[in-house]
Design a protein around this motif. Structure first.
Motif, PDB file in Angstrom:
ATOM      1  N   ALA A  14       0.870  -1.058   0.080  1.00 54.27           N
ATOM      2  CA  ALA A  14       0.022   0.108  -0.025  1.00 54.27           C
ATOM      3  C   ALA A  14       0.980   1.309  -0.049  1.00 54.27           C
ATOM      4  CB  ALA A  14      -0.953   0.134   1.149  1.00 54.27           C
ATOM      5  N   PRO A 161     -11.085 -10.121  -5.206  1.00 54.05           N
ATOM      6  CA  PRO A 161     -11.007  -9.825  -3.679  1.00 54.05           C
ATOM      7  C   PRO A 161     -11.258 -11.054  -3.355  1.00 54.05           C
ATOM      8  CG  PRO A 161     -13.317  -9.589  -5.147  1.00 54.05           C
ATOM      9  CD  PRO A 161     -12.123  -9.607  -6.089  1.00 54.05           C
ATOM     10  N   TYR A 220     -15.290  -5.112   8.794  1.00 52.40           N
ATOM     11  CA  TYR A 220     -14.170  -4.724   8.143  1.00 52.40           C
ATOM     12  C   TYR A 220     -13.095  -3.963   8.949  1.00 52.40           C
ATOM     13  CZ  TYR A 220     -11.299  -2.109   4.648  1.00 52.40           C
ATOM     14  OH  TYR A 220     -10.397  -1.756   3.844  1.00 52.40           O
ATOM     15  N   ALA A 222      -9.207  -3.732   7.394  1.00 49.80           N
ATOM     16  CA  ALA A 222      -8.458  -2.903   6.530  1.00 49.80           C
ATOM     17  C   ALA A 222      -8.259  -3.842   5.476  1.00 49.80           C
ATOM     18  CB  ALA A 222      -6.777  -2.738   7.251  1.00 49.80           C
ATOM     19  N   SER A 223      -7.583  -3.323   4.390  1.00 49.75           N
ATOM     20  CA  SER A 223      -7.360  -4.060   3.246  1.00 49.75           C
ATOM     21  C   SER A 223      -5.937  -3.738   2.497  1.00 49.75           C
ATOM     22  CB  SER A 223      -8.286  -3.533   1.918  1.00 49.75           C
ATOM     23  OG  SER A 223      -8.075  -2.215   1.457  1.00 49.75           O
ATOM     24  N   GLN A 224      -5.503  -4.706   1.786  1.00 47.97           N
ATOM     25  CA  GLN A 224      -4.177  -4.767   1.079  1.00 47.97           C
ATOM     26  C   GLN A 224      -3.849  -5.540  -0.308  1.00 47.97           C
ATOM     27  OE1 GLN A 224      -1.656  -7.730   2.579  1.00 47.97           O
ATOM     28  NE2 GLN A 224       0.186  -6.624   2.544  1.00 47.97           N
ATOM     29  N   PRO A 225      -3.678  -4.638  -1.194  1.00 46.23           N
ATOM     30  CA  PRO A 225      -3.451  -5.161  -2.729  1.00 46.23           C
ATOM     31  C   PRO A 225      -2.079  -6.298  -2.287  1.00 46.23           C
ATOM     32  CG  PRO A 225      -2.295  -3.060  -2.380  1.00 46.23           C
ATOM     33  CD  PRO A 225      -2.929  -3.275  -1.027  1.00 46.23           C
ATOM     34  N   LEU A 232      -7.034  -8.479  -3.941  1.00 46.96           N
ATOM     35  CA  LEU A 232      -7.387  -7.293  -3.184  1.00 46.96           C
ATOM     36  C   LEU A 232      -7.781  -8.232  -1.741  1.00 46.96           C
ATOM     37  CD1 LEU A 232      -8.042  -4.419  -2.260  1.00 46.96           C
ATOM     38  CD2 LEU A 232     -10.260  -4.922  -3.049  1.00 46.96           C
ATOM     39  N   ILE A 234      -8.962  -8.304   1.889  1.00 42.08           N
ATOM     40  CA  ILE A 234     -10.009  -7.458   2.670  1.00 42.08           C
ATOM     41  C   ILE A 234      -9.960  -8.355   4.002  1.00 42.08           C
ATOM     42  CG2 ILE A 234     -12.590  -6.882   2.681  1.00 42.08           C
ATOM     43  CD1 ILE A 234     -12.563  -7.424  -0.315  1.00 42.08           C
TER      44      ILE A 234
ATOM     45  N   PRO B 161     -13.858  -5.740  -7.614  1.00 37.29           N
ATOM     46  CA  PRO B 161     -14.211  -5.128  -6.611  1.00 37.29           C
ATOM     47  C   PRO B 161     -14.286  -3.602  -7.087  1.00 37.29           C
ATOM     48  CG  PRO B 161     -11.930  -5.621  -6.612  1.00 37.29           C
ATOM     49  CD  PRO B 161     -12.419  -6.450  -7.789  1.00 37.29           C
ATOM     50  N   GLY B 196      -2.475  -2.825  -7.038  1.00 34.02           N
ATOM     51  CA  GLY B 196      -1.912  -2.072  -6.146  1.00 34.02           C
ATOM     52  C   GLY B 196      -2.446  -0.968  -5.550  1.00 34.02           C
ATOM     53  N   GLU B 197      -3.482  -1.022  -5.079  1.00 32.20           N
ATOM     54  CA  GLU B 197      -4.019  -0.077  -4.136  1.00 32.20           C
ATOM     55  C   GLU B 197      -4.975  -0.847  -3.217  1.00 32.20           C
ATOM     56  OE1 GLU B 197      -5.958   3.127  -6.509  1.00 32.20           O
ATOM     57  OE2 GLU B 197      -7.398   1.633  -7.396  1.00 32.20           O
ATOM     58  N   THR B 198      -5.244  -0.189  -1.971  1.00 29.72           N
ATOM     59  CA  THR B 198      -6.071  -0.522  -1.027  1.00 29.72           C
ATOM     60  C   THR B 198      -7.563   0.049  -1.371  1.00 29.72           C
ATOM     61  OG1 THR B 198      -5.847   1.345   0.264  1.00 29.72           O
ATOM     62  CG2 THR B 198      -4.334  -0.557   0.843  1.00 29.72           C
ATOM     63  N   ILE B 199      -8.426  -0.336  -0.686  1.00 31.80           N
ATOM     64  CA  ILE B 199      -9.901   0.021  -0.854  1.00 31.80           C
ATOM     65  C   ILE B 199      -9.821   1.499  -0.550  1.00 31.80           C
ATOM     66  CG2 ILE B 199     -12.105  -0.035   0.084  1.00 31.80           C
ATOM     67  CD1 ILE B 199     -11.917  -3.033   0.455  1.00 31.80           C
ATOM     68  N   GLU B 200      -9.045   1.972   0.605  1.00 33.49           N
ATOM     69  CA  GLU B 200      -9.210   3.318   1.025  1.00 33.49           C
ATOM     70  C   GLU B 200      -8.508   4.068  -0.092  1.00 33.49           C
ATOM     71  OE1 GLU B 200      -8.151   0.758   2.660  1.00 33.49           O
ATOM     72  OE2 GLU B 200     -10.055   0.769   4.361  1.00 33.49           O
ATOM     73  N   GLU B 201      -7.193   3.685  -0.789  1.00 36.67           N
ATOM     74  CA  GLU B 201      -6.882   4.349  -1.775  1.00 36.67           C
ATOM     75  C   GLU B 201      -7.415   4.440  -2.867  1.00 36.67           C
ATOM     76  OE1 GLU B 201      -2.023   3.308  -0.398  1.00 36.67           O
ATOM     77  OE2 GLU B 201      -3.014   1.970  -1.854  1.00 36.67           O
ATOM     78  N   TYR B 220     -15.271   1.830   5.565  1.00 36.77           N
ATOM     79  CA  TYR B 220     -16.126   0.816   5.012  1.00 36.77           C
ATOM     80  C   TYR B 220     -17.459   0.794   5.529  1.00 36.77           C
ATOM     81  CZ  TYR B 220     -18.169  -3.663   3.901  1.00 36.77           C
ATOM     82  OH  TYR B 220     -18.936  -4.812   3.439  1.00 36.77           O
ATOM     83  N   LEU B 232     -18.289  -6.610  -7.484  1.00 39.00           N
ATOM     84  CA  LEU B 232     -18.358  -6.329  -5.898  1.00 39.00           C
ATOM     85  C   LEU B 232     -18.505  -5.034  -5.543  1.00 39.00           C
ATOM     86  CD1 LEU B 232     -18.738  -7.720  -3.130  1.00 39.00           C
ATOM     87  CD2 LEU B 232     -16.287  -7.537  -2.941  1.00 39.00           C
TER      88      LEU B 232
END
Lengths: 296, 296
Positions: A14, A161, A220, A222-225, A232, A234, B161, B196-201, B220, B232
């Protein structure tokens, strides 16, 4: 990005500092103008990056790469366009030992740039044909699309996801181990979100499938690529009322409840772990989820 | 699934009562045994469902469908195996008027079963060839995988997603309209999560790209499977400090800040809306997000 309330390192992959500049992707003239002597091309050996002793990615100029190299546009940084080359072959499947080394050695921002680039170029390498009709496809929009030369179908990079989740019961957490894990390593259960379900439904289904446990109160966190190849992750928590386990042995070697003390001890033991447990590595979102639960 | 603290209807396409029974998918003998006279096959006309006056899906027996029909295994319900037929052609793109009618007419549980089936059979219809080598692929694992007969690559159903988000500033919400929306319809901004990005990004990037606004405190709220074709939807909120808009006119016709009173009035006006605003329909997660914000 840090998880609030933890002393954990940033979430790996991230925090990329690149501006994706999507208005440039759709403008072939602007894109062409940016492919000049100032542009930087990621120095990749297949899907693995070259980097210096400070853990900084190494970059080529466009003049350094063979003229027929397929380049994808990553975006703008330091007023320069950044690209990555599509390798001859892609790779699906989990992170290999060399990739784990890369995660340890790259600076966080460089790791994020690399992760996004890796998913994208790997997708190109494995999607040179149209899934709809079998004809060859050609990259478009700076590498954020492929178009079919036969039926005209448009194809887009894949992001899958995956839910990854803590299960809590009486101040204990449920962790499991996949057959490919090193000894003593347990982590949060995980599984792909399928068509036709919410994140919360996917969490509940996966835990029931893999461990036979029913959960409530999915939240939920946090998330991470995760670029192996393009997940993704989740991250969620949940609560179980009945701790009895029925383990799906095709998916898991083992699953068990760990007490707070066992988890604290394993975390404090660092990279060597305890006799019981090797705490998930800081690059994995499971590390952050468990740390969040312990520190909250 | 309902959002806590709202009087909104359940989230459309969530809450399928089918047990996906993934242990059966991987067991060809068990799957074969279930394809008997008790099995039910969804009555689809292409990608659209047939249903009765009560909004219940209509089902065939296996004897009713042509022998060469490609069937996918949806799972178990009422002790019967449930399948859906792969149509000759798939359809990417947004929901068409007939699909909106289906959403209004099907019972919630039947809509959820239909949505999951639609994404899956549509994926098969559009993935009969291998993206890696162009050779034909064959379904496997009850329709939850396709295998390439050329290079051996395995392919899995796609779930994409998408972030969809409220932006709050001084008790107002930012909503926008896409060119294809009916007049007076505004909804939450949305966009695909990229590699390459999180949900928040992804939330922060999309809002900046489409409306020129920087946001903080992304949270979220809820998710929704959306089968046109296989999104999704990941619903979030965020906060903007500076309300000045710079609208990306290739993506949006318009975007503006709506006051709480304007939103309340549009919601109360129901399906005809106010002169200003047509509140997003209850099938869309945007409806739930705005309702959550108003009721919280």
């Amino acid at each position: 990005m840090h998880l609030p309330g933890t002393a954990a390192p940033p979430i790996a992959f991230a925090g990329s500092p690149i501006d994706r500049a999507d208005h440039i992707r759709v403008d072939p003239a602007a894109l062409g103008n940016l492919m000049n002597w100032r542009a930087r091309v990621m120095n990749l050996d297949g899907l693995l990056p070259e980097f210096d002793e400070q853990g900084r990615l190494l970059w080529h100029t466009i003049a350094d790469v063979p003229e027929d190299t397929e380049l994808v546009f990553l975006g703008m940084m330091d007023d320069k366009a950044h690209f990555a080359p599509v390798p001859a072959e892609g790779a699906s499947g989990p992170a290999m030992p060399r990739a784990w080394q890369v995660m340890q050695m790259l600076q966080p921002e460089d790791l994020a740039i690399y992760g996004g680039a890796r998913s994208l170029v790997d997708w190109h390498a494995r999607h040179r044909f149209c899934a709809n009709c079998g004809a060859p496809t050609k990259p478009a929009k700076g590498g954020w699309q492929r178009n079919c030369e036969g039926c005209g179908a448009q194809h887009f990079p894949r992001t899958d996801p995956v839910t990854i989740m803590l299960v809590e019961h009486e101040d204990k957490l449920l962790l499991g181990r996949q057959p490919r894990f090193p000894p003593r390593m347990y982590s949060a259960l995980a599984g792909f979100v399928e068509p036709g379900e919410t994140i919360e439904e996917a969490v509940a289904r996966e835990i029931h499938e893999e461990a036979g446990v029913r959960v409530r109160d999915v939240r939920y966190i946090a998330s991470q690529p995760w670029p192996f190849p393009s997940q993704l992750m989740i991250g969620c928590t949940s609560v179980a009322d009945d701790p009895e386990l029925t383990i799906d042995e095709t998916e898991l070697d083992d699953a068990r409840w760990f007490t707070r003390a066992e988890l604290e001890e394993a975390r404090a033991a660092g990279e060597h772990g305890t006799d019981l447990l090797y705490f998930p590595r800081p690059f994995a979102i499971a590390h952050h989820l468990i740390a969040w639960w312990l520190d909250r």
